[in-house]
Write an enzyme that holds these catalytic residues in place. Structure first.
Site, PDB file in Angstrom:
ATOM      1  N   GLU A  68       0.818  -1.221   0.000  1.00  0.00           N
ATOM      2  CA  GLU A  68       0.000   0.000   0.000  1.00  0.00           C
ATOM      3  C   GLU A  68       0.847   1.264   0.000  1.00  0.00           C
ATOM      4  OE1 GLU A  68      -0.637  -2.592   1.939  1.00  0.00           O
ATOM      5  OE2 GLU A  68      -2.657  -3.246   1.387  1.00  0.00           O
ATOM      6  N   HIS A 137     -11.300  -3.709   9.011  1.00  0.00           N
ATOM      7  CA  HIS A 137     -11.858  -3.654   7.651  1.00  0.00           C
ATOM      8  C   HIS A 137     -13.165  -2.870   7.613  1.00  0.00           C
ATOM      9  CE1 HIS A 137      -9.100  -7.058   7.337  1.00  0.00           C
ATOM     10  NE2 HIS A 137      -9.182  -7.000   6.030  1.00  0.00           N
TER      11      HIS A 137
END
Lengths: 336, 338
Positions: A68, A137
């Site tokens: 990321e 999440h």
């Protein structure tokens, strides 16, 4: 879920609308590329990119390694040198891994360099709770990025705006962060054909009303609309504002509404403290609209905890329709 | 591009570059040195504030690594980046004006020492974040490949950055996508105070290239010819579409990390030893040994550098200060500013 659409108009899901926007961009502008984890043959964790790789190829719909920070930085470097990347985070939570590149690089480089460059970068963040995916999440971090000068932060709540804001973001020379609510991906609604843009920095009045202004973001807009329908039976006429953009915030729309109704409730999924609602409230408190208030402002935000797994706990951690109902009744009937 | 002479007994730089380019390189090395000495002096005299990271002693690395680049090629730089700017053709006056925080500086006084950039010359900027430029360089290389510009990106970073996660992610992606980027590690032995022996599990950082299936080479970073030989080969490889490389220039910063450094982590003897390996006289000797310059030429080049720096300081001193009501200018691009 339904996006209050007219039945005779073409409908797409929110995910399909985003995909259509990316397809248009890839077709019209050779400098646009998509980057992200598993956005190619897999189609994205939420099937937003879908089959775009078949049409546009792996050079333009690029699977990145699970990197990321590096991936975001590659997107920044590409944006500085002639490409227009649309970078998909698999979950908005993973932006934490890339904050260096988003906050220290993408947001600041134009300023640090005295305006000699722009960073035409779009980042997409599947956000929010309600999927049973628990704490890492499910969070809503738009206020984190909304705190950073140099970034623009939007939260579309309808398929039409999801497409229009993405196409607007691509025309914007500066980095635009798009928070897409995962629960909305399957929601259908009217989406105009072809290319159009939804202005960044403009809120939308989803329902006119005179008794209370409910300023909501993302999924909360739909909960606010449901609450408004029920409030009508009580004789309470709620105005629902879809903020749409967190940074820059549409001051005029919010303040005009508050001057009209004299009451305000902010509804947002991010943690209540220091969140989007705090800024909206302060904006009102610092303006002449404050003089029009007949009751204290109410903020309905996420609970002061990570998003829990148990489905009932998960619901309890973010504002729900009955919370909005109760707050509106209280604020209109002077019980606050 | 190097203009090769076919005599393999000569040092690489002498073979590869015209006398004119080599004299220019020596001048640039002097300019870096004099710029930083001038900056240090200005700081001591209270003319500039903040901090600075000086690369005195590392001039062969910064100038040698940029020899093969054109204005179309890109660099990303570091907090110790003045040499990279000069290598990529920066205007010393605008650099000094930036140090002085003036509107006439490269960043209109918004960036300071750590953010000097000149995008028109392919310099994407120094970076205040260790490792911050690594993925950005890979992105620039991705653009070059996708847009077919033929540009190569040289990514400067220090030994400290090689332990950042960004290093791993960037080198891996560059290799997976076979991008035209050269990673130039300027290993000056210390990340602030922590030596590579104490921070890095491999002896030579170039060994890490093996993990990314790219060539890795360690050279004497104070030897201009050795630096150009290694970096030029890597640039050529990148330009030919053969992918990224890692070059490690072993060098040393004579000054402390920044203004706060008390030099308690290294010995006087070590500093003196490296000061004895000054890359600038070594470069001057190389050019004299090959009849490219005379001793008088060297003195004239040094004098010219001194004059450029004096003029640059004068330019900076005369510059206008930024307007206070423009503090938020350039956060957003005007058409889109909210």
């Amino acid at each position: 879920m339904n996006a209050h659409s007219k039945p005779d108009l073409r409908e797409l899901s929110y995910a399909e609308a985003i995909r259509e926007a990316m397809d248009i961009a890839l077709t019209n502008d050779p400098s646009v590329i998509l980057m992200g984890e598993d956005i190619g043959v897999y189609g994205g964790a939420f099937q937003v990119t879908g089959d775009l790789v078949d049409k546009h190829g792996t050079d333009r719909v690029m699977d990145t390694p699970i990197s990321e920070l590096g991936g975001a930085g590659v997107a920044v470097g590409a944006a500085l040198t002639g490409l227009k990347p649309i970078f998909e985070f698999q979950f908005s939570d993973f932006a934490a891994l890339a904050m260096e590149q988003i906050v220290n690089q993408a947001a600041k480089v134009r300023y640090m360099l005295g305006g000699s460059v722009s960073v035409p970068l779009v980042m997409r963040f599947p956000a929010g709770s309600g999927t049973g995916a628990a704490a890492q999440h499910s969070q809503s971090i738009e206020a984190w990025l909304g705190h950073v000068p140099g970034l623009k932060v939007v939260q579309p709540s309808t398929p039409e705006d999801a497409k229009g804001l993405l196409l607007a973001a691509l025309e914007d020379p500066d980095p635009v962060m798009i928070f897409e609510h995962k629960i909305l991906y399957k929601m259908k609604g009217h989406v105009p054909e072809g290319h159009y843009t939804t202005p960044i920095g403009k809120a939308a009045i989803r329902r006119d009303g005179k008794d209370v202004s409910i300023v909501a973001t993302s999924l909360m807009v739909h909960k606010a609309m449901q609450a408004a329908e029920q409030l009508e039976a009580d004789g309470i006429d709620a105005e629902v504002i879809d903020l749409r953009t967190v940074r820059p915030m549409d001051r005029d729309t919010v303040l005009s509404s508050v001057r009209k109704t004299g009451r305000m409730i902010c509804v947002y999924e991010g943690v209540k403290t220091l969140g989007v609602g705090a800024e909206i409230s302060a904006m009102v408190a610092e303006s002449d609209a404050f003089d029009y208030l007949d009751a204290p402002i109410i903020r309905l935000g996420g609970a002061e905890c990570p998003i829990p797994y148990n489905p009932e706990l998960e619901k309890a951690a973010v504002p729900q329709m009955p919370d909005i109902l109760a707050a509106a009744r209280d604020v209109v009937k002077g019980r606050v | 591009m190097p203009d090769t002479i076919q005599d393999t007994n000569l040092p690489y730089a002498i073979r590869a570059y015209s006398p004119e380019r080599l004299r220019e390189a020596l001048k640039k090395m002097y300019l870096v040195r004099k710029f930083e000495e001038g900056a240090e002096d200005s700081y001591m005299r209270g003319l500039i504030h903040g901090t600075m990271h000086l690369s005195i002693g590392q001039e062969a690395s910064s100038i040698g690594s940029t020899m093969a680049l054109t204005d179309e090629d890109k660099i990303t730089s570091t907090h110790r980046g003045h040499g990279h700017c000069v290598g990529k053709g920066a205007d010393l006056s605008k650099m000094f004006a930036e140090f002085f925080g003036k509107e006439s500086g490269y960043c209109r006084g918004r960036g300071g020492s750590m953010h000097i950039a000149d995008p028109s010359k392919g310099n994407l900027g120094a970076n205040g974040i260790v490792g911050g430029g690594l993925p950005i360089a890979v992105g620039a290389a991705l653009s070059a490949k996708r847009l077919g510009t033929g540009a190569v990106t040289v990514c400067f970073f220090g030994d400290g950055a090689n332990n950042e996660g960004a290093f791993h992610e960037a080198l891996n992606m560059a290799a997976v996508w076979k991008l035209p980027v050269v990673f130039v590690c300027e290993n000056n032995k210390y990340g602030m105070s922590t030596s590579t022996e104490r921070s890095t599990a491999v002896k030579n950082i170039a060994e890490r290239a093996a993990a990314y299936n790219m060539p890795g080479v360690t050279v004497d970073g104070n030897d201009f010819s050795a630096v150009t030989e290694a970096v030029d080969a890597a640039v050529e490889r990148a330009r030919n579409g053969e992918g990224p490389s890692l070059v490690e220039n072993l060098t040393y910063r004579w000054r402390g990390h920044s203004k706060s450094d008390r030099n308690r982590y290294r010995t006087k003897e070590e500093i003196n030893e490296w000061m004895g390996r000054d890359p600038i006289p070594a470069m001057a000797k190389l050019l004299m040994d090959h009849q490219i310059v005379t001793e008088d030429d060297v003195a004239a080049i040094e004098a010219e550098a001194n004059q450029i720096i004096a003029d640059a300081i004068e330019f900076a001193t005369q510059g206008e200060d930024p307007k206070m009501d423009e503090v938020t200018r350039d956060v957003y691009t005007p058409e889109s500013a909210a």
